[in-house]
Scaffold this motif. Structure first.
Motif, PDB file in Angstrom:
ATOM      1  N   VAL A 110       0.825  -1.207   0.000  1.00 12.97           N
ATOM      2  CA  VAL A 110       0.000   0.000   0.000  1.00 12.97           C
ATOM      3  C   VAL A 110       0.869   1.270   0.000  1.00 12.97           C
ATOM      4  N   THR A 111       0.566   2.177  -0.917  1.00 12.78           N
ATOM      5  CA  THR A 111       1.177   3.510  -0.893  1.00 12.78           C
ATOM      6  C   THR A 111       0.016   4.502  -0.906  1.00 12.78           C
ATOM      7  N   PRO A 112      -0.196   5.208   0.208  1.00 10.90           N
ATOM      8  CA  PRO A 112      -1.399   6.048   0.304  1.00 10.90           C
ATOM      9  C   PRO A 112      -1.637   6.937  -0.911  1.00 10.90           C
ATOM     10  N   ALA A 113      -0.589   7.602  -1.396  1.00  7.14           N
ATOM     11  CA  ALA A 113      -0.790   8.551  -2.504  1.00  7.14           C
ATOM     12  C   ALA A 113      -1.314   7.863  -3.758  1.00  7.14           C
ATOM     13  N   TYR A 114      -0.912   6.625  -3.973  1.00  4.81           N
ATOM     14  CA  TYR A 114      -1.312   5.943  -5.210  1.00  4.81           C
ATOM     15  C   TYR A 114      -2.522   5.027  -5.025  1.00  4.81           C
ATOM     16  N   ASP A 115      -2.861   4.712  -3.791  1.00  9.82           N
ATOM     17  CA  ASP A 115      -3.907   3.716  -3.584  1.00  9.82           C
ATOM     18  C   ASP A 115      -5.181   4.232  -2.928  1.00  9.82           C
ATOM     19  N   ILE A 116      -5.119   5.388  -2.283  1.00  8.47           N
ATOM     20  CA  ILE A 116      -6.320   5.811  -1.569  1.00  8.47           C
ATOM     21  C   ILE A 116      -6.507   7.320  -1.530  1.00  8.47           C
ATOM     22  N   LEU A 117      -5.434   8.074  -1.522  1.00 11.01           N
ATOM     23  CA  LEU A 117      -5.592   9.520  -1.383  1.00 11.01           C
ATOM     24  C   LEU A 117      -6.008  10.185  -2.695  1.00 11.01           C
ATOM     25  N   TRP A 118      -6.707  11.292  -2.548  1.00  8.96           N
ATOM     26  CA  TRP A 118      -7.167  12.044  -3.698  1.00  8.96           C
ATOM     27  C   TRP A 118      -5.972  12.567  -4.497  1.00  8.96           C
ATOM     28  N   GLY A 119      -6.077  12.538  -5.795  1.00  5.78           N
ATOM     29  CA  GLY A 119      -4.991  13.048  -6.640  1.00  5.78           C
ATOM     30  C   GLY A 119      -5.410  12.998  -8.096  1.00  5.78           C
ATOM     31  N   ASP A 120      -4.514  13.434  -8.971  1.00  4.31           N
ATOM     32  CA  ASP A 120      -4.815  13.428 -10.399  1.00  4.31           C
ATOM     33  C   ASP A 120      -4.636  12.003 -10.937  1.00  4.31           C
ATOM     34  N   ASN A 121      -5.751  11.288 -11.040  1.00  2.00           N
ATOM     35  CA  ASN A 121      -5.672   9.877 -11.455  1.00  2.00           C
ATOM     36  C   ASN A 121      -5.238   9.697 -12.907  1.00  2.00           C
TER      37      ASN A 121
END
Lengths: 304, 471
Positions: A110-121
């Motif tokens: 799990v990497t929060p930035a890539y797996d759950i946190l909001w961001g430019d998908n």
């Protein structure tokens, strides 16, 4: 005006021809690349029949020694990690893989930035562009950025920012991965250690930023597990800061009866320079040690 | 209209075809059509913004009409200028002024806070306000007749190719063109427009947005990077802001040409300048000439005692800094440019009278100075800018440069390298020697196709906003 439009039409026709020609050549080379990242991807999507798969970002590639897992558990293992990628990539890959193969276990780093946190998908669609022909991939593009539909009309655009990779992996394939595992044999680079207080501050804000699409994709993946056990792992960082942003994944895993292993506050690793090459990545020694720890946990909890 | 967006690629061909579909003898209709398109596109940002645009247009138009008729033109001009500047002040500078006042009051123990509207700045307000004010001043000085046709004037202020970030057009050159829309289609001009669009797009999506990935990563959290990395990011920011803004300006001019209008050149290879004075003859030309004509010359220009002319330069560049943004960083940036030009004037170093070696040295010094000043322009606060500069000169830090991995560096070097080669050839031998302008059609077309392929393969297609659209 007529002459101008005719010349413009001719130019556009030539551009289209070029797009199809070079694009098709890149597509061929990409599908037949034997090494490097594309060879790795081709193996994962078309050949791989291993029992245990490792999903995740660079922390997956560098942290899980697939050969060690295979030797210890007596099952075949392949590390499908991909730099800077998370659930957006693995949601589509999972759909493509499970059509022909059902692994016994998926270890999801799990990497929060890539797996759950909001961001430019849309930034995570890059590696999927080459597989745009697949229905699952196309649906994901539609959900993340509908305008991509028009951009993908260009075959060249499908290899945007990757064409040199295609050429390299086809013409000069490199086999530097050990079943997908890419160890980093280096000591800690202190320059890459971020200010801990700043990091803690930014991490404390993450709780509020759950990306509903990423969460839904994770739920989808678990719903379609059917015979595959998932183990979510939050591997150690040098800082030892637990990012509460991952809590929704922890809840999701527990709700579905899957294991969540959190190593972020493991005293064995926190501030132990000998195991890391930067603040978030283990070096070869750290990776081997950590892989053994994961195997131990798996044996204890799942009787592997 | 953001030129690197899918919306533009889809919409503009229709705008172009419909414009030319209106028969040339119905020139007036063409004008109305362009005005409608300009406002419709502007409304896309936020409908309420159009009221501000309309307000500034109406105020300056009416003032210009009344100026020749009144007995007190100066007073009327002052009133018109104040009214036209009000929205700009409220939206862009009120917050900054309020903060300065509250800080001053806090020093004597008083609490005061005024919330500004800088979170809702209408798009292009700095550009269309300057354009309208320039017209007003021209009418006042008798250089331009007051325009009676409101629709033509409204189109002049809101003309969509330049409303987002310029170029700031002058009434004497653009207004007659906008009123003479009955000209037949000019294929040569349209072809030139397409060429400009193509290279502008290359500069924006292949160079600027690619370099931005590195610059934003490093300068966004500079405390985590070495001085050498900060230096590399600062140098690359010079490349980014040039390719971003010059790319935008080229595309704006290209769109204008396609519709048959000549918009002013905004850039002429500024990093080949031999002095800061020369730099401003090549960088954001439409702004620098505006500042020269409407600030520097009315202040007395250089036809006054030396000290006074130095003061005029400083004031002009202070205004330039403040125009760019309500932040002390822009004030410092403007002053740095002003001071350096005063020094150049004092030392007689505005031009280069040396050979190629002297010219190269002066060009390098100018580039390094401009890059230094850009640090203030780029960083959000003065302390951040000073911290970056301190890191660059801190010899105790490791001498390593962060590289974002083979792929990103390769694409960045390829993009920057191509632009540098193109600009160097253009500067040394003239634009006509470039393949884009070759006398042989085959060479021209191959170069167009090659640039198009590079855009598709190496461009960053996230429709990022242009830097200058924020001003």
């Amino acid at each position: 005006m007529k002459g101008f439009l005719l010349r413009l039409g001719l130019f556009l026709a030539l551009a289209l021809l070029m797009d199809r020609g070079i694009g098709s050549a890149l597509s061929y080379m990409s599908k037949h690349a034997a090494g490097g990242y594309l060879g790795h991807q081709n193996y994962i999507l078309n050949i791989m029949m291993d029992d245990i798969l490792v999903f995740g970002s660079s922390r997956a590639i560098h942290h899980y020694n697939a050969a060690l897992i295979a030797d210890s558990l007596g099952l075949s293992c392949y590390n499908c990690g991909q730099d800077g990628e998370g659930i957006i990539l693995y949601h589509a890959w999972w759909k493509m893989i499970r059509r022909r193969h059902r692994p016994r276990l998926v270890i999801y780093e799990v990497t929060p930035a890539y797996d759950i946190l909001w961001g430019d998908n849309s930034k995570h669609l890059g590696w999927l562009k080459g597989s745009y022909g697949d229905e699952a991939v196309r649906r994901e593009f539609e959900e993340i950025d509908p305008s991509e539909r028009y951009k993908m009309l260009s075959l060249l655009y499908r290899y945007n920012s990757r064409f040199h990779q295609v050429l390299l992996d086809y013409l000069h394939p490199v086999h530097n991965m050990d079943r997908g595992f890419l160890p980093v044999n280096s000591g800690l680079d202190t320059l890459r250690i971020k200010d801990e207080r700043q990091l803690e501050e930014s991490v404390s804000k993450n709780e509020m930023q759950t990306d509903s699409l990423k969460l839904r994709y994770l739920e989808d993946m678990l719903r379609e597990a059917e015979g595959t056990r998932f183990v979510f792992v939050y591997s150690p960082t040098w800082y030892g800061i637990h990012d509460s942003g991952v809590d929704p994944i922890m809840d999701l895993a527990h709700r579905n009866g899957f294991l969540f292993l959190d190593f972020t506050d493991s005293a064995k690793y926190v501030h132990h320079d000998e195991f890391f090459y930067d603040g978030s990545h283990l070096n070869t020694r750290g990776a081997d040690e950590f892989t053994r720890d994961v195997i131990r946990e798996l044996r204890m909890q799942n009787n592997y | 209209m953001i030129y690197n967006s899918l919306n533009f690629i889809v919409l503009f061909p229709f705008v172009f075809l419909l414009f030319h579909a209106i028969p040339a003898q119905f020139g007036r209709m063409r004008g109305v059509y362009l005005l409608l398109v300009s406002y419709l596109l502007y409304i896309q940002w936020r409908p309420a913004y159009a009221l501000v645009l309309l307000g500034v247009t109406a105020v300056t138009w009416l003032t210009a009409l009344l100026v020749p008729l009144t007995r007190h033109p100066k007073r009327l001009l002052a009133l018109g200028v104040t009214l036209a500047l009000l929205p700009l002040f409220f939206f862009k500078y009120l917050d900054f002024a309020g903060e300065a006042v509250s800080r001053a009051l806090a020093m004597i123990g008083l609490q005061f806070h005024l919330n500004g509207l800088n979170w809702a700045i209408p798009v292009g307000i700095s550009f269309f306000t300057l354009q309208a004010l320039g017209y007003l001043w021209d009418v006042y000085c008798g250089r331009q007749e007051a325009e009676h046709d409101f629709l033509a004037y409204a189109l002049f202020v809101s003309f969509f190719p330049c409303i987002l970030a310029g170029p700031i057009c002058r009434a004497p050159s653009l207004l007659p063109q906008l009123k003479e829309t009955c000209r037949p289609f000019d294929p040569g001009k349209a072809t030139e427009g397409l060429r400009m669009l193509l290279w502008g797009m290359f500069m924006k999506v292949v160079v600027a947005d690619r370099v931005a990935l590195y610059v934003d990563t490093v300068l966004g959290s500079y405390v985590n990077y070495t001085g050498m990395t900060c230096l590399a990011a600062s140098l690359l920011y010079s490349v980014q802001i040039y390719s971003d803004f010059a790319g935008y300006s080229l595309m704006a001019a290209g769109v204008g040409r396609l519709l048959g209008f000549d918009l002013p050149d905004n850039f002429r290879r500024p990093y080949f300048a031999v002095s800061v004075t020369d730099f401003w003859r090549r960088w954001h030309i439409s702004l620098s000439t505006w500042l020269k004509d409407y600030i520097y010359i009315p202040l007395g220009g250089n036809r006054c005692p030396k000290l006074r002319s130095y003061w005029n330069v400083l004031v002009t560049f202070l205004v330039s800094g403040i125009w760019h943004g309500a932040n002390w960083t822009f004030v410092v940036w403007g002053l740095l440019h002003g001071i350096s030009q005063v020094i150049e004037k004092m030392m007689g170093q505005q031009k280069c009278n040396y050979g190629w070696l002297g010219r190269s040295v002066k060009t390098a010094i100018t580039f390094l100075f401009v890059t230094f000043a850009w640090i203030f322009f780029r960083m959000p606060t003065l302390s951040d800018a000073c911290n970056v500069i301190t890191r660059i000169f801190d010899t105790s830090l490791q001498k390593t440069i962060y590289s974002p991995g083979g792929t990103a560096t390769l694409y960045m070097l390829l993009a920057v390298g191509l632009m540098v080669v193109k600009d160097t050839v253009g500067e040394a031998f003239g634009e006509k020697r470039l393949p884009f302008h070759s006398g042989r059609r085959m060479v021209r077309w191959i170069s167009y196709l090659a640039v198009l392929v590079l855009i598709l393969l190496c461009g960053v297609f996230s429709s990022d906003q242009f830097i200058y659209a924020n001003f």
